[in-house]
Design a protein around this motif. Structure first.
Motif, short mmCIF file in Angstrom:
data_model
loop_
_atom_site.label_atom_id
_atom_site.label_comp_id
_atom_site.label_asym_id
_atom_site.label_seq_id
_atom_site.Cartn_x
_atom_site.Cartn_y
_atom_site.Cartn_z
N ALA A 400 1.02 -0.84 -0.32
CA ALA A 400 0.00 0.17 -0.26
C ALA A 400 0.85 1.29 0.11
N GLY A 401 0.74 2.46 -0.58
CA GLY A 401 0.64 3.46 0.01
C GLY A 401 2.26 3.71 -0.96
N MET A 402 3.19 4.48 -0.25
CA MET A 402 4.19 4.85 -0.22
C MET A 402 5.37 4.01 -1.10
N ALA A 403 5.17 2.43 -0.12
CA ALA A 403 5.82 0.82 -1.11
C ALA A 403 5.10 0.73 -2.21
N LEU A 404 3.77 0.77 -2.46
CA LEU A 404 3.30 0.56 -3.53
C LEU A 404 3.87 1.82 -4.78
N ALA A 405 4.00 3.10 -4.18
CA ALA A 405 4.42 3.87 -5.37
C ALA A 405 5.73 3.67 -5.84
N THR A 406 6.78 3.11 -5.05
CA THR A 406 7.50 2.90 -4.93
C THR A 406 8.57 1.45 -5.73
N MET A 407 7.24 0.78 -6.15
CA MET A 407 7.63 -0.59 -6.48
C MET A 407 6.84 -0.04 -8.02
N ILE A 408 5.29 0.44 -8.08
CA ILE A 408 5.58 0.83 -9.51
C ILE A 408 6.09 2.19 -10.64
N GLY A 409 6.61 3.02 -9.68
CA GLY A 409 8.15 3.62 -10.00
C GLY A 409 8.97 2.75 -10.69
N ILE A 410 9.51 2.07 -9.78
CA ILE A 410 10.76 1.18 -10.58
C ILE A 410 9.87 0.84 -11.72
N PHE A 411 9.03 0.24 -11.42
CA PHE A 411 9.16 -1.22 -12.94
C PHE A 411 8.85 -0.47 -14.04
N LEU A 412 7.50 0.91 -13.52
CA LEU A 412 7.90 1.97 -14.92
C LEU A 412 8.83 1.92 -15.57
N ASN A 413 10.35 2.64 -14.59
CA ASN A 413 11.25 3.11 -15.01
C ASN A 413 11.30 2.06 -16.19
N LEU A 414 11.85 0.73 -14.99
CA LEU A 414 12.12 -0.19 -16.40
C LEU A 414 11.65 -0.96 -17.52
N VAL A 415 10.51 -0.52 -17.98
CA VAL A 415 10.23 -1.16 -19.25
C VAL A 415 9.64 -0.12 -20.04
N LEU A 416 9.08 1.13 -19.55
CA LEU A 416 9.28 2.06 -20.62
C LEU A 416 9.87 2.48 -21.36
#
Length: 440
Positions: A400-416
């Motif tokens: 949840a929250g910041m933890a989820l946001a961090t993980m999503i941000g890392i994922f998007l940065n790696l795949v986009l």
């Protein structure tokens, strides 16, 4: 790495006995306000926070072979995760989560030892770290405003309390803008003292606890297998462990700034892996006695820059003094009498500064929001983090929250697609050398 300001006391020089206490107290006062604010916000014992801060700093000095003059204080980045985890399983769960976050530091230190640190920068570029830091600050906005406006006894709006908060905020801002030298480094402490005094005259300070407390009194430690039996939970791990990745990136920034201030390359010697390991060990030590996670403090780097006293003996003296303060019942009782309105007034500025520092990281690294990739990554991080988005798999596991946001941000940065040229490490954190603000 050259340092144009000659050291008054270099890293391994001992101060004279008459100076030692004074110089150490400067570092203690620089971190005091922010360090006691964290346990105040998350419901942990301030005395334990002081003891864990001192022990963590001593452990850090040991791991780094006494080569890095850095003080570790309570980390603001873990405030929301601790509050969230406490709601799930109480303070014991928060300590388990803090220990797991410390393990992340250890794993990252091993990888840096083996593969260098450029891989970490690829995972955590400014376009990810900046918005996450903004989330850390703005995610606490409601907490700060609520503390400032409401009477803690009734949970309702109080003009008296809000007046105290605004007075505290005003004094802190004035000190930050107009004071120079050491006084300019401790605006938080001055703001708290001034707000506390004002609150006393407004009749919302009760010294009963101070009068009843003993001068020497052990704080309320929480020791695993003594006070409680720790239990592992995937939900706790998912909430607490990702935050360590962000604080590690900030740790690297502090090491770069500290290297510039002292005139030595701490990234190479004793090595970034040692400083990160020392930081993580400090987090784990705190979790073993009931203290909040710790981090290197920008305020203390500011003290080094102003005084040009880089001695690790001075830092060690500050750590020992913090431990002694933690064992003073009078000191911890006095901290507990500080009205929430005073802390709320300070928090309005502190949490705003944290959010602004994330924005500054984006600006200083020339992040182009005309680039759809950057716009998407930052937008998703901000909304999922501040909005409190959560992935709930079952009753025992959620992200949840910041933890989820961090993980999503890392994922998007790696795949986009369309990743820009890798940022230079010094460029990424150059803003920190301009303003050694409160450590997140």
């Amino acid at each position: 790495m050259k340092n144009n300001n000659k050291a008054i006391l270099d890293v391994h020089e001992k101060p004279k006995a008459a100076q030692w206490l004074t110089l150490s107290l400067q570092h203690l006062f620089a971190m005091f306000g922010a360090t006691v604010l964290v346990p105040f916000l998350v419901g942990l014992h301030p005395g334990v926070a002081l003891v864990s801060s001192g022990l963590a700093t001593l452990a850090y000095l040991l791991v780094t072979k006494g080569q890095i003059p850095a003080y570790l204080g309570s980390s603001f980045a873990f405030i929301t995760p601790i509050i969230t985890v406490k709601a799930l399983g109480g303070p014991e769960a928060a300590m388990v989560g803090s220990f797991l976050a410390g393990l992340v530091y250890g794993v990252v230190a091993l990888f840096i030892k083996g593969f260098g640190f450029k891989w970490l920068m690829r995972i955590l570029p400014p376009v990810v770290v900046g918005p996450v830091i903004i989330v850390i600050g703005l995610g606490l906005a409601n907490v700060a405003v609520g503390m400032a406006m409401n009477n803690p006894a009734t949970k309702e709006y109080s003009l008296t309390h809000f007046t105290v908060a605004l007075f505290t905020l005003a004094v802190t801002i004035i000190c930050s803008i107009f004071f120079r030298g050491i006084l300019g480094i401790i605006p938080i402490l001055i703001g708290i003292i001034s707000g506390f005094t004002f609150a006393y005259f407004r009749g919302i300070v009760d010294f009963t606890k101070v009068a009843e407390a003993r001068w020497i009194q052990a704080p309320e430690f929480m020791v695993p297998f003594v006070n409680y039996t720790p239990h592992f939970s995937w939900s706790i791990a998912a909430i607490m462990m990702p935050v360590a990745v962000v604080t590690i990136s900030e740790h690297i920034g502090h090491q770069l700034v500290l290297s510039k201030v002292v005139g030595r390359n701490f990234i190479e010697k004793p090595g970034l892996h040692r400083s990160i390991l020392g930081d993580g060990l400090g987090v784990m030590i705190g979790s073993m006695i009931g203290g909040p996670p710790v981090t290197t403090y920008g305020e203390n780097i500011g003290v080094l820059a102003i005084t040009r006293v880089y001695s690790v003996f001075v830092i060690g003296g500050a750590a020992v003094t913090a431990i002694l303060f933690g064992f003073s019942g009078k000191v911890t009782a006095l901290i507990s009498t500080i009205p929430t309105a005073v802390m709320g007034g300070v928090s309005i500025l502190l949490f705003g500064i944290i959010a602004s520092s994330g924005l500054r990281m984006l600006v200083d690294n020339n992040i182009d929001f005309g680039n759809k990739r950057n716009l998407i990554i930052s937008s998703v991080i901000l909304v999922t983090g501040i909005g409190g988005a959560a992935l709930k798999f079952n009753a025992n596991f959620e992200i949840a929250g910041m933890a989820l946001a961090t993980m999503i941000g890392i994922f998007l940065n790696l795949v986009l697609p369309g990743k820009e040229k890798e940022q230079d490490l010094n460029s990424m954190f150059k803003a920190e050398s301009k303003d050694n603000g409160t450590a997140a």
